[in-house]
Write an enzyme that holds these catalytic residues in place. Sequence first.
Site, short mmCIF file in Angstrom:
data_model
loop_
_atom_site.label_atom_id
_atom_site.label_comp_id
_atom_site.label_asym_id
_atom_site.label_seq_id
_atom_site.Cartn_x
_atom_site.Cartn_y
_atom_site.Cartn_z
N ASP A 1 0.86 -1.17 0.00
CA ASP A 1 0.00 0.00 0.00
C ASP A 1 0.90 1.23 0.00
O ASP A 1 1.99 1.22 0.58
CB ASP A 1 -0.92 -0.02 1.21
CG ASP A 1 -2.05 0.99 1.05
OD1 ASP A 1 -2.16 1.60 -0.03
OD2 ASP A 1 -2.81 1.17 2.02
N CYS B 1 -13.60 -26.75 10.72
CA CYS B 1 -12.35 -26.17 10.21
C CYS B 1 -11.22 -27.20 10.22
O CYS B 1 -11.09 -27.99 11.17
CB CYS B 1 -11.97 -24.98 11.08
SG CYS B 1 -10.45 -24.16 10.57
N GLY C 1 -11.67 4.27 0.23
CA GLY C 1 -12.61 5.18 0.89
C GLY C 1 -13.87 4.53 1.40
O GLY C 1 -14.80 5.23 1.82
N HIS D 1 -5.72 -19.74 12.74
CA HIS D 1 -7.11 -20.13 12.48
C HIS D 1 -7.87 -19.05 11.69
O HIS D 1 -8.52 -19.35 10.69
CB HIS D 1 -7.85 -20.41 13.78
CG HIS D 1 -9.33 -20.54 13.59
ND1 HIS D 1 -9.91 -21.66 13.04
CD2 HIS D 1 -10.34 -19.65 13.79
CE1 HIS D 1 -11.21 -21.47 12.94
NE2 HIS D 1 -11.50 -20.26 13.39
N ASP E 1 -8.23 -7.13 1.41
CA ASP E 1 -7.25 -7.14 2.49
C ASP E 1 -7.90 -6.50 3.69
O ASP E 1 -8.83 -5.69 3.55
CB ASP E 1 -6.00 -6.32 2.14
CG ASP E 1 -6.24 -4.84 2.39
OD1 ASP E 1 -6.93 -4.20 1.57
OD2 ASP E 1 -5.79 -4.32 3.43
N GLY F 1 -1.10 6.10 1.62
CA GLY F 1 -2.07 7.20 1.60
C GLY F 1 -3.02 7.10 2.79
O GLY F 1 -3.16 8.03 3.58
N PHE F 2 -3.60 5.93 2.96
CA PHE F 2 -4.56 5.74 4.05
C PHE F 2 -3.94 6.02 5.41
O PHE F 2 -4.55 6.66 6.28
CB PHE F 2 -5.12 4.31 4.00
CG PHE F 2 -6.15 4.04 5.05
CD1 PHE F 2 -7.45 4.52 4.92
CD2 PHE F 2 -5.83 3.31 6.19
CE1 PHE F 2 -8.40 4.27 5.91
CE2 PHE F 2 -6.77 3.06 7.18
CZ PHE F 2 -8.06 3.54 7.03
N CYS G 1 -7.31 -25.90 14.75
CA CYS G 1 -8.50 -26.71 15.02
C CYS G 1 -8.20 -28.20 15.03
O CYS G 1 -8.87 -28.97 15.72
CB CYS G 1 -9.60 -26.37 14.02
SG CYS G 1 -10.33 -24.74 14.37
N CYS H 1 -7.93 -26.32 9.96
CA CYS H 1 -6.65 -25.62 10.16
C CYS H 1 -5.82 -26.32 11.22
O CYS H 1 -6.31 -27.15 11.99
CB CYS H 1 -6.88 -24.15 10.52
SG CYS H 1 -7.23 -23.84 12.25
#
Lengths: 376, 376
Positions: free
Chosen positions: A92, A306, A218, A337, A268, A95-96, A311, A308
């Site tokens: 990025d 799940c 925005g 997770h 994101d 700016g943000f 889990c 993962c």
Amino acid sequence: MGFFKIIKKDSRTLARTGILKTERGTVKTPVFMPVGTKATVKAATVEQLYDLGCRIILGNLYHLYLQPGIEVIEKAGGLHKFMNWDRSILTDSGGFQVFSLSRIRKVLEEGVEFRSIIDGSSHLFTPENVVVMQYRLGSDIAMVLDECIPFTDDYKYTKEAAERTLRWAGLSIKARKKIRSGRMRLFGIVQGGFIKDIRKFSALAVSEMDFDGIAIGGLSVGEDRAQTMEILEYTIDFIDKARPAYFMGLGDPIGIIDSVSLGVDMFDCVMPTRISRTGSAFTSSGKINIKNKKYTMDFNPLDGECDCYTCKNYSRSYIKHLYKTKEILSAILLTVHNLYFIVKLLEKAGDAIEKNNFFDFRKEFKSKYNDKNEKS
Amino acid sequence: MGFFKIIKKDSRTLARTGILKTERGTVKTPVFMPVGTKATVKAATVEQLYDLGCRIILGNLYHLYLQPGIEVIEKAGGLHKFMNWDRSILTDSGGFQVFSLSRIRKVLEEGVEFRSIIDGSSHLFTPENVVVMQYRLGSDIAMVLDECIPFTDDYKYTKEAAERTLRWAGLSIKARKKIRSGRMRLFGIVQGGFIKDIRKFSALAVSEMDFDGIAIGGLSVGEDRAQTMEILEYTIDFIDKARPAYFMGLGDPIGIIDSVSLGVDMFDCVMPTRISRTGSAFTSSGKINIKNKKYTMDFNPLDGECDCYTCKNYSRSYIKHLYKTKEILSAILLTVHNLYFIVKLLEKAGDAIEKNNFFDFRKEFKSKYNDKNEKS
């Protein structure tokens, strides 16, 4: 192929699947990109990210510029080498962050002047220098500098900011040409706040420029979800469909699935990693918070559906204990997770699109997932 | 074989190698056992511990009793299952913690009464109930309850405490028989502070009892290193050599190597994990602190001679950046490195003993390793 190829379009919604191709490999879309602001996805190792199938992460120019500094990362051999990540990185522009983190800042025609949150020193980000710096970091996908405004209905302010963002977009493209940053992709950002005709104007203008992808900025700045989706739906209609569409800063599962329906390809958000450090976990029936007393003796995994690492190996009871005793492992296990949940959610959405049953997939997911199932 | 077998004795020192055999597997000695006080070795996953070759870790009854409580862990299927660790676990009885953490406590003949550091509630640890509770946790090696005293030259106080510890030791053995905790091993603890005749008396008495191993407690409590080694050398002479000798709470590399020379087989300490969270790293030339300005542009690994995951993949510059920005990954990477360093140091010492060149190994290690190389 070029940078982006659409593979399959859903017949009942605007959802689609595609492939992004960067120097570091291919990324299937729709995709969720975990945020690694300061050259690390918080509380996760790169192997944990690889294991959960993550193929692209975010870095943030604003933070890396301030600490450790572009020069350090450049001398390390670039951001990938510095952080030992060999897949794609989108950076990025910052700016943000300039607008949300630096309390003292001044928007000039040539860029934005701001004070460091670390030591108060003064800095200038311009459309040109943020492109150059992202190139020096070795970014695979860079973002243009944009003027981010808070949630407002001020027409004049919104329009001026959107127009300046467009002028900056033009300068960004020139800057990229000048440095011959051949392999680095550059995305434009549509602004325009919550005012439709400014959004339309901005979307059309960005679509006419030579960007590799188009981001919608925005949104998710404090408005309610209905407004987000209304502006998103309206805006995306004016964006060139041949390029990837990226919704910046959206992390909640329902919002993401609805956005996929509208044709968004990339997401994101810090949310999945942030909530991992405050004890929350996504589950197929909604978010839970592990602090809840009822989990003390609950030896089930965070989410029974799940697969993962967390889990498969740990119980709610154990994670609650770790969280209560402030053990770092609680953040690690919850991060693995929550990232798995959201990365896989996008993979499953993609699979559903390819089997042409995304409409049903979305319906089923939304009927089960409810964040209000548990008050935390 | 039984529980402990001596494999090889060094010819020039009292160092030896051996094998401990628990229900969960074998452990080569000399060995460093990372501390997992609250059912997690801080900032490490179990896979990271497996990868660095760790075969035994510590748990702590005091902390686990208070949080999450013995009942929770018992219902989870024991400590191993609760924390997903399938190798050996030695549990400390909590004697040391009762004396060091609970400001309000009262030593009674039947045990020690203390207030919880969490909620101020009142509790009683007895020689019998700590054995029973460690059994309920599923400990592979349990420790007796001992009375730990601060660094002092008070003869009467030291003697009374050592004698009470011996009476408690007798009760611990009875408690073990009563519950038929067949598979769980039990270690006695030699106390006696810094007064030689009490140490001797204590060492001889513990050696006469039916323990599977003998620990030396009450050292590393604020005295200088010369005193530690003097008392250790004196005490270990009176301990039954056929059983494993365990130095409780020693973590510094030089002290460990010197203790191995005296015949110590087992070590534990929070130090290697604790310093990982404050930016320090062991290296073959001594400890360094990554905060130091000189590491900003240092793209070398923490230790050029180290083969750990961290050193193979990350630079000092990156770890310094992570530490400065308070990223959890800095604790993770430093923990992996520091535990690798200390676990491997004991493995290398064992290899040297087996090749009968431990004397030279020790000399070389001590000539290179110097914690004063860097002021932090």
